[in-house]
Scaffold this motif. Structure first.
Motif, PDB file in Angstrom:
ATOM      1  N   ASP A 187      24.108  41.108  -4.106  1.00 43.88           N
ATOM      2  CA  ASP A 187      23.302  40.764  -3.016  1.00 43.88           C
ATOM      3  C   ASP A 187      23.967  41.039  -1.632  1.00 43.88           C
ATOM      4  O   ASP A 187      25.046  40.773  -1.690  1.00 43.88           O
ATOM      5  CB  ASP A 187      23.355  39.276  -3.071  1.00 43.88           C
ATOM      6  CG  ASP A 187      22.102  38.566  -2.300  1.00 43.88           C
ATOM      7  OD1 ASP A 187      21.365  39.101  -2.118  1.00 43.88           O
ATOM      8  OD2 ASP A 187      22.161  37.038  -2.632  1.00 43.88           O
ATOM      9  N   PRO A 188      23.159  41.644  -0.762  1.00 40.44           N
ATOM     10  CA  PRO A 188      23.782  42.254   0.453  1.00 40.44           C
ATOM     11  C   PRO A 188      24.095  41.042   1.613  1.00 40.44           C
ATOM     12  O   PRO A 188      23.481  39.857   1.316  1.00 40.44           O
ATOM     13  CB  PRO A 188      22.663  43.238   0.987  1.00 40.44           C
ATOM     14  CG  PRO A 188      21.289  42.833   0.593  1.00 40.44           C
ATOM     15  CD  PRO A 188      21.818  42.191  -1.007  1.00 40.44           C
ATOM     16  N   GLY A 189      25.092  41.357   2.362  1.00 33.58           N
ATOM     17  CA  GLY A 189      25.411  40.321   3.417  1.00 33.58           C
ATOM     18  C   GLY A 189      24.099  40.442   4.441  1.00 33.58           C
ATOM     19  O   GLY A 189      23.486  41.087   4.617  1.00 33.58           O
ATOM     20  N   PRO A 190      24.321  39.369   5.645  1.00 32.46           N
ATOM     21  CA  PRO A 190      23.443  39.574   6.429  1.00 32.46           C
ATOM     22  C   PRO A 190      23.338  40.843   7.438  1.00 32.46           C
ATOM     23  O   PRO A 190      22.179  41.190   7.585  1.00 32.46           O
ATOM     24  CB  PRO A 190      23.997  38.380   7.517  1.00 32.46           C
ATOM     25  CG  PRO A 190      24.803  37.664   6.593  1.00 32.46           C
ATOM     26  CD  PRO A 190      25.272  38.501   5.456  1.00 32.46           C
ATOM     27  N   TRP A 191      24.325  41.410   7.478  1.00 34.16           N
ATOM     28  CA  TRP A 191      24.307  42.743   8.492  1.00 34.16           C
ATOM     29  C   TRP A 191      23.597  43.807   7.361  1.00 34.16           C
ATOM     30  O   TRP A 191      22.941  44.390   7.862  1.00 34.16           O
ATOM     31  CB  TRP A 191      25.630  43.091   8.732  1.00 34.16           C
ATOM     32  CG  TRP A 191      25.656  44.546   9.461  1.00 34.16           C
ATOM     33  CD1 TRP A 191      26.299  45.471   8.905  1.00 34.16           C
ATOM     34  CD2 TRP A 191      25.056  44.802  10.746  1.00 34.16           C
ATOM     35  NE1 TRP A 191      26.053  46.593  10.132  1.00 34.16           N
ATOM     36  CE2 TRP A 191      25.199  46.284  11.015  1.00 34.16           C
ATOM     37  CE3 TRP A 191      24.123  43.991  11.550  1.00 34.16           C
ATOM     38  CZ2 TRP A 191      24.720  47.024  12.156  1.00 34.16           C
ATOM     39  CZ3 TRP A 191      23.617  44.747  12.717  1.00 34.16           C
ATOM     40  CH2 TRP A 191      23.785  45.969  13.058  1.00 34.16           C
ATOM     41  N   GLN A 192      24.247  43.862   6.075  1.00 30.14           N
ATOM     42  CA  GLN A 192      23.417  44.714   5.354  1.00 30.14           C
ATOM     43  C   GLN A 192      21.803  44.687   5.201  1.00 30.14           C
ATOM     44  O   GLN A 192      20.988  45.372   5.015  1.00 30.14           O
ATOM     45  CB  GLN A 192      23.885  44.787   4.073  1.00 30.14           C
ATOM     46  CG  GLN A 192      25.387  45.248   3.984  1.00 30.14           C
ATOM     47  CD  GLN A 192      26.068  45.368   2.656  1.00 30.14           C
ATOM     48  OE1 GLN A 192      26.095  44.505   1.686  1.00 30.14           O
ATOM     49  NE2 GLN A 192      26.510  46.562   2.278  1.00 30.14           N
ATOM     50  N   ARG A 193      21.352  43.242   5.178  1.00 30.86           N
ATOM     51  CA  ARG A 193      19.905  42.911   5.251  1.00 30.86           C
ATOM     52  C   ARG A 193      19.070  43.621   6.114  1.00 30.86           C
ATOM     53  O   ARG A 193      17.976  43.887   6.167  1.00 30.86           O
ATOM     54  CB  ARG A 193      19.942  41.549   5.090  1.00 30.86           C
ATOM     55  CG  ARG A 193      20.033  41.065   3.488  1.00 30.86           C
ATOM     56  CD  ARG A 193      19.691  39.549   3.380  1.00 30.86           C
ATOM     57  NE  ARG A 193      20.239  39.025   2.162  1.00 30.86           N
ATOM     58  CZ  ARG A 193      19.255  38.646   1.052  1.00 30.86           C
ATOM     59  NH1 ARG A 193      18.049  39.067   1.224  1.00 30.86           N
ATOM     60  NH2 ARG A 193      19.965  38.346  -0.149  1.00 30.86           N
ATOM     61  N   VAL A 194      19.937  43.471   7.460  1.00 27.11           N
ATOM     62  CA  VAL A 194      19.229  43.755   8.685  1.00 27.11           C
ATOM     63  C   VAL A 194      19.063  45.413   8.646  1.00 27.11           C
ATOM     64  O   VAL A 194      17.842  46.012   8.989  1.00 27.11           O
ATOM     65  CB  VAL A 194      20.195  43.696  10.099  1.00 27.11           C
ATOM     66  CG1 VAL A 194      19.463  44.150  11.126  1.00 27.11           C
ATOM     67  CG2 VAL A 194      20.066  41.900   9.964  1.00 27.11           C
ATOM     68  N   ARG A 195      20.027  45.843   8.242  1.00 25.76           N
ATOM     69  CA  ARG A 195      20.132  47.548   8.120  1.00 25.76           C
ATOM     70  C   ARG A 195      19.130  47.852   7.160  1.00 25.76           C
ATOM     71  O   ARG A 195      18.354  48.548   7.093  1.00 25.76           O
ATOM     72  CB  ARG A 195      21.513  48.199   7.714  1.00 25.76           C
ATOM     73  CG  ARG A 195      22.479  47.864   8.920  1.00 25.76           C
ATOM     74  CD  ARG A 195      23.890  48.507   8.611  1.00 25.76           C
ATOM     75  NE  ARG A 195      23.595  49.645   7.540  1.00 25.76           N
ATOM     76  CZ  ARG A 195      23.782  51.027   8.132  1.00 25.76           C
ATOM     77  NH1 ARG A 195      23.600  51.063   9.305  1.00 25.76           N
ATOM     78  NH2 ARG A 195      23.814  51.989   7.396  1.00 25.76           N
ATOM     79  N   TYR A 196      18.956  47.177   6.112  1.00 29.57           N
ATOM     80  CA  TYR A 196      18.004  47.293   4.867  1.00 29.57           C
ATOM     81  C   TYR A 196      16.682  47.153   5.317  1.00 29.57           C
ATOM     82  O   TYR A 196      15.605  48.014   5.194  1.00 29.57           O
ATOM     83  CB  TYR A 196      18.347  46.572   3.780  1.00 29.57           C
ATOM     84  CG  TYR A 196      17.387  46.728   2.543  1.00 29.57           C
ATOM     85  CD1 TYR A 196      17.187  47.758   1.636  1.00 29.57           C
ATOM     86  CD2 TYR A 196      16.283  45.773   2.355  1.00 29.57           C
ATOM     87  CE1 TYR A 196      16.419  47.712   0.690  1.00 29.57           C
ATOM     88  CE2 TYR A 196      15.357  45.809   1.133  1.00 29.57           C
ATOM     89  CZ  TYR A 196      15.500  46.909   0.485  1.00 29.57           C
ATOM     90  OH  TYR A 196      14.703  47.035  -0.612  1.00 29.57           O
ATOM     91  N   ALA A 197      16.188  46.166   6.181  1.00 33.41           N
ATOM     92  CA  ALA A 197      14.844  46.026   6.763  1.00 33.41           C
ATOM     93  C   ALA A 197      14.659  47.075   7.914  1.00 33.41           C
ATOM     94  O   ALA A 197      13.247  47.396   7.778  1.00 33.41           O
ATOM     95  CB  ALA A 197      14.870  44.498   7.605  1.00 33.41           C
TER      96      ALA A 197
END
Length: 108
Positions: free
Chosen positions: A8-18
């Motif tokens: 499960d990615p962290g918040p910053w990784q989720r932003v990058r993924y989006a």
């Protein structure tokens, strides 16, 4: 509330993924789940809206008549959302390939 998945990615990784960036190999199980599990279309649209709503707010700040402050962002949001809905299967398969995962079968 659901539990965290492996990778499960962290918040910053989720932003990058989006925003369309590739996640590290440690997150591939989460990516596979995100793009193939039930509800993947809803998550795809939620990511799209998370990216587009700030852009639409910026478009609303452009100079012009009052009706342009409403219609330009609305047109951008509607056109981009329709594009995502129509090409959801292709977008999903592109994201899977981007992460080195096999493309999902098409529901037909």
């Amino acid at each position: 509330m659901r539990g965290r998945l492996p990778g499960d990615p962290g918040p910053w990784q989720r932003v990058r993924y989006a925003l369309g960036f590739r996640l590290p190999p440690a997150n591939h199980d989460w990516v596979r789940h995100d793009l193939t599990d039930a509800g993947w279309r809803g998550r795809l649209m939620a990511r799209h809206l998370a990216v587009m709503l700030p852009i639409c707010m910026l478009l609303a700040l452009l100079p012009g008549e009052w009706w342009m402050h409403l219609t330009v962002p609305l047109l951008a949001l509607l056109a981009s959302s329709l594009t995502v809905v129509v090409s959801a299967d292709d977008l999903r398969n592109a994201r899977l390939r981007q992460h080195g995962l096999p493309p999902a079968g098409r529901a037909g």
